[in-house]
Design an enzyme around this catalytic site. Structure first.
Site, PDB file in Angstrom:
ATOM      1  N   HIS A 100     -14.488  21.900   9.514  1.00 24.43           N
ATOM      2  CA  HIS A 100     -15.774  21.286   9.191  1.00 24.43           C
ATOM      3  C   HIS A 100     -15.951  21.104   7.680  1.00 24.43           C
ATOM      4  O   HIS A 100     -16.333  20.020   7.238  1.00 24.43           O
ATOM      5  CB  HIS A 100     -16.947  22.076   9.767  1.00 24.43           C
ATOM      6  CG  HIS A 100     -18.252  21.356   9.595  1.00 24.43           C
ATOM      7  ND1 HIS A 100     -18.621  20.295  10.378  1.00 24.43           N
ATOM      8  CD2 HIS A 100     -19.251  21.511   8.698  1.00 24.43           C
ATOM      9  CE1 HIS A 100     -19.790  19.831   9.990  1.00 24.43           C
ATOM     10  NE2 HIS A 100     -20.203  20.559   8.962  1.00 24.43           N
ATOM     11  N   TYR A 120     -16.632  17.713   4.084  1.00 26.84           N
ATOM     12  CA  TYR A 120     -17.303  17.697   2.784  1.00 26.84           C
ATOM     13  C   TYR A 120     -16.297  17.597   1.644  1.00 26.84           C
ATOM     14  O   TYR A 120     -16.631  17.072   0.573  1.00 26.84           O
ATOM     15  CB  TYR A 120     -18.202  18.932   2.663  1.00 26.84           C
ATOM     16  CG  TYR A 120     -19.319  18.826   3.661  1.00 26.84           C
ATOM     17  CD1 TYR A 120     -20.471  18.118   3.367  1.00 26.84           C
ATOM     18  CD2 TYR A 120     -19.179  19.358   4.953  1.00 26.84           C
ATOM     19  CE1 TYR A 120     -21.466  17.953   4.304  1.00 26.84           C
ATOM     20  CE2 TYR A 120     -20.169  19.192   5.889  1.00 26.84           C
ATOM     21  CZ  TYR A 120     -21.315  18.483   5.567  1.00 26.84           C
ATOM     22  OH  TYR A 120     -22.289  18.307   6.514  1.00 26.84           O
ATOM     23  N   HIS A 128     -19.137   8.942  15.522  1.00 21.70           N
ATOM     24  CA  HIS A 128     -19.882   9.577  14.428  1.00 21.70           C
ATOM     25  C   HIS A 128     -19.015   9.737  13.195  1.00 21.70           C
ATOM     26  O   HIS A 128     -19.409   9.317  12.092  1.00 21.70           O
ATOM     27  CB  HIS A 128     -20.406  10.944  14.888  1.00 21.70           C
ATOM     28  CG  HIS A 128     -20.631  11.910  13.762  1.00 21.70           C
ATOM     29  ND1 HIS A 128     -21.647  11.760  12.849  1.00 21.70           N
ATOM     30  CD2 HIS A 128     -19.947  13.033  13.393  1.00 21.70           C
ATOM     31  CE1 HIS A 128     -21.599  12.749  11.960  1.00 21.70           C
ATOM     32  NE2 HIS A 128     -20.575  13.528  12.268  1.00 21.70           N
ATOM     33  N   PHE A 129     -17.830  10.333  13.330  1.00 24.49           N
ATOM     34  CA  PHE A 129     -17.104  10.627  12.093  1.00 24.49           C
ATOM     35  C   PHE A 129     -16.415   9.395  11.511  1.00 24.49           C
ATOM     36  O   PHE A 129     -16.077   9.380  10.325  1.00 24.49           O
ATOM     37  CB  PHE A 129     -16.164  11.834  12.218  1.00 24.49           C
ATOM     38  CG  PHE A 129     -15.013  11.718  13.172  1.00 24.49           C
ATOM     39  CD1 PHE A 129     -13.946  10.890  12.918  1.00 24.49           C
ATOM     40  CD2 PHE A 129     -14.979  12.506  14.318  1.00 24.49           C
ATOM     41  CE1 PHE A 129     -12.869  10.822  13.779  1.00 24.49           C
ATOM     42  CE2 PHE A 129     -13.904  12.446  15.189  1.00 24.49           C
ATOM     43  CZ  PHE A 129     -12.839  11.599  14.922  1.00 24.49           C
ATOM     44  N   HIS A 130     -16.245   8.341  12.292  1.00 27.37           N
ATOM     45  CA  HIS A 130     -15.772   7.104  11.682  1.00 27.37           C
ATOM     46  C   HIS A 130     -16.884   6.446  10.860  1.00 27.37           C
ATOM     47  O   HIS A 130     -16.605   5.768   9.867  1.00 27.37           O
ATOM     48  CB  HIS A 130     -15.257   6.128  12.744  1.00 27.37           C
ATOM     49  CG  HIS A 130     -13.855   6.398  13.171  1.00 27.37           C
ATOM     50  ND1 HIS A 130     -13.517   7.357  14.105  1.00 27.37           N
ATOM     51  CD2 HIS A 130     -12.674   5.838  12.766  1.00 27.37           C
ATOM     52  CE1 HIS A 130     -12.204   7.379  14.271  1.00 27.37           C
ATOM     53  NE2 HIS A 130     -11.668   6.477  13.474  1.00 27.37           N
ATOM     54  N   ARG A 175     -13.257  10.707  24.815  1.00 26.37           N
ATOM     55  CA  ARG A 175     -12.491  10.501  23.604  1.00 26.37           C
ATOM     56  C   ARG A 175     -11.036  10.904  23.849  1.00 26.37           C
ATOM     57  O   ARG A 175     -10.728  11.604  24.823  1.00 26.37           O
ATOM     58  CB  ARG A 175     -13.068  11.324  22.448  1.00 26.37           C
ATOM     59  CG  ARG A 175     -12.924  12.818  22.649  1.00 26.37           C
ATOM     60  CD  ARG A 175     -13.522  13.644  21.518  1.00 26.37           C
ATOM     61  NE  ARG A 175     -12.824  13.450  20.251  1.00 26.37           N
ATOM     62  CZ  ARG A 175     -12.886  14.300  19.223  1.00 26.37           C
ATOM     63  NH1 ARG A 175     -13.609  15.411  19.317  1.00 26.37           N
ATOM     64  NH2 ARG A 175     -12.233  14.052  18.104  1.00 26.37           N
TER      65      ARG A 175
END
Length: 577
Positions: A235, A239, A386-388, A449
């Site tokens: 995670h 960042y 979401h993460f794309h 997914r």
């Protein structure tokens, strides 16, 4: 300049040959990083077309054997190689030029070489079809030793910018005693402190479990412990990708806009909050896993939601920064300032468009961080959607935008086509938005997914996923548009490197902030500590804030690991391809 500012302190400017060596090194990081993106993102649309029902992998043999091999290459090259190289270049080069201090070139070259060796190992392991374990490499799926040792080298090399930054900051502090660290250097240092603490998880997993397991020195591993160690890093890595984009937004973009940064202190606060809040929340990726207390799942929800605070601060700070620049350029009315921004500058356009996509990407992250809502979208296409919209838009587009000024700065060659660069930015924005919205919507229909759905018989595909045919079509359309964006970008990228006309290399666009003078270029006068903001001074003791973040992370993870260690479940390796 304010009257209280003193005469500039003497700063030793590196010799021209030293500056040239730094630029060559930064260029090497940039070229290898974007070459990795060319491979990783080039495979990406194959995954998108998979969800629209088009199975192209059989036509690509013997180069690619399966969807899962392609997905592994896509994730590893984009998530590790592209980001690590670009970040480990930028977070040394920008502070070195801001401080006017030559970095430790031996360590910086060592970082490059170690990561390059790791890249070669993982490429060999992925292309020989021995390691289709995806970029998260969850056991009990088992790849070859080349894969795990390659990842170990990539992880090790990515930690080396921290001692380089610490050396440069220490040297600068001796020249400027009592002053707060310059903004870009401060943000780079906080990013690397966060990253080096977080890599304890994945490096422990690799060195103690995966490396010896892949060699046959141990025969079983505990998947629950491995997953937890992975997400201790997995995670915060988000960042590690995102914070360098923020470095550009806070530290450079205001200058490119022709304005000023709204608040230097808010940039520092944002980075400290990301340092503290990003480390302890990785286990929210394990909401569906058995083995740890519901109480801790609830605590993780609260901790995860706290990560939204620095994003909200950034939204307000950058919104005000953009508005000031737009109004300075003559923008009138409620939104006229937005239209007045320098949209003809491809670097600015790419970064502002990335901010817009982050609104959707960040909002959808609140769903993933909620225990109850995550149960609805867990292991569906909503998650990669979401993460794309975050990594694939904010990070990739900001790095692309930075490349549009870095290439002329590093090489003294102009972009071969600003129009093509602008087309790349807009096409990436449109393509990623179409793809991401399609993925997230399909996830609400329960489309899984990481599934080779296009390999299903035609009737089975439509029986299972026919209700989601519109969002699944959007996924494929978005993937094709992204291919077009890549073609435009790489024509500009490599074409400019090789054929761009010779120009005087532009300077790095370091920004200045309103109010206090902590943000500056190399030439700014010294600023005594009593004239800096109290918030900036409070953020300055970076080791204190790192200690706070590490303590909170330990308090969050010890109970979870204690539960898993008391009830270990060992598993042999599986090779399912």
């Amino acid at each position: 300049m304010s009257a209280h500012l003193s005469t500039p302190a003497a700063v030793a400017v590196p010799r021209p040959d030293v500056l040239a060596a730094e630029r060559r090194m930064m260029l090497a990081f940039l070229v290898v990083g974007f070459s990795a993106l060319l491979l990783g993102a080039g495979i990406g649309p194959l995954q998108a077309l998979n969800y629209s029902g088009h199975n192209l992998y059989p036509a690509l043999r013997p180069f690619f054997q399966s969807y899962y091999q392609g997905l592994t290459i896509h994730g590893v090259m984009n998530g590790y190689v592209f980001t690590f190289f670009v970040i480990c270049g930028l977070l040394v080069y920008l502070p070195a030029r801001e401080l006017g201090i030559t970095p430790n070139m031996t360590l910086w070259r060592g970082s490059f070489v170690i990561m390059l060796i790791g890249t070669g190992l993982v490429l060999a392991a992925m292309f020989d079809n021995s390691s289709n374990v995806l970029w998260t490499f969850y056991p009990p799926l088992k790849g070859s030793p080349l894969f795990y040792f390659g990842l170990t080298a990539l992880g090790l090399g990515s930690t080396l910018p921290l001692p380089i930054l610490l050396q440069m900051r220490s040297a600068w502090k001796k020249q400027r005693p009592g002053e707060v660290t310059p903004l870009v250097t401060y943000m780079a240092l906080i990013t690397m402190l966060m990253w080096d603490v977080s890599t304890i998880g994945i490096m422990t997993e690799l060195v103690i479990q995966m490396d010896p397991w892949s060699l046959g020195l141990i025969h079983t591993v505990d998947p629950a412990i491995s997953r937890t160690l992975y997400w201790l890093t997995g995670h915060p890595i988000v960042y590690f990708w995102l914070m360098p984009a923020y470095v550009s937004w806070y530290g450079l973009l205001a200058n490119q806009l022709g304005g000023r940064l709204a608040s230097d202190a808010m940039g520092r606060l944002t980075f400290v909050l990301m340092l503290i809040f990003s480390l302890p929340v990785g286990s929210h990726h394990q909401f569906a896993d058995p083995g740890f207390s519901p109480i801790w799942r609830g605590i993780l929800v609260v901790l995860t939601m706290s990560v939204a605070f620095p994003s909200l601060i950034t939204a307000f700070t950058m919104g005000l920064t953009l508005e000031f620049a737009g109004r300075k350029r003559g923008g009138k009315g409620i939104l006229g300032w937005f239209k007045a921004l320098p949209w003809g500058n491809p670097s600015v356009t790419a970064q502002v468009l990335s901010m817009l996509t982050f609104v959707i990407g960040g909002a959808s992250g609140m769903v993933n961080g909620s225990w109850q809502l995550d149960a609805v979208v867990h292991n569906t296409t909503f998650i990669p959607g979401h993460f794309h919209m975050t990594v694939g838009s904010v990070v990739a587009m900001t790095f692309m935008g930075m490349a549009f000024w870095l290439i002329p700065h590093l090489t003294g060659r102009a972009l071969i086509s600003r129009r093509l660069a602008l087309a790349a930015a807009w096409l990436w924005f449109i393509g990623m938005s179409t793809f991401g919205i399609g993925m997230q919507t399909a996830g609400l229909y329960g489309v899984p997914r990481r599934a080779w759905v296009s390999a299903l018989p035609h009737e089975a595909f439509h029986t299972l996923y026919g209700a989601a045919h519109i969002p699944m079509a959007l996924i494929g359309i978005g993937g094709v548009i992204l291919w077009l964006a890549m073609i435009c970008f790489y024509i500009v990228f490599f074409g400019s490197l090789l054929f761009g006309r010779k120009i005087e290399a532009p300077a790095i666009p370091f920004a200045r902030a309103f109010g206090r003078s902590e943000s500056y270029s190399l030439e700014r006068p010294a600023v005594p500590s009593e004239h800096t903001s109290s918030l900036a001074r409070a953020m300055e003791p970076v080791w204190f804030w790192t200690g706070v973040a590490t303590l909170i992370c330990a308090l969050s993870y010890v109970p979870i690991f204690w539960s898993f260690l008391r009830h270990m479940t060992l598993s042999p390796g599986w090779v399912a391809w």
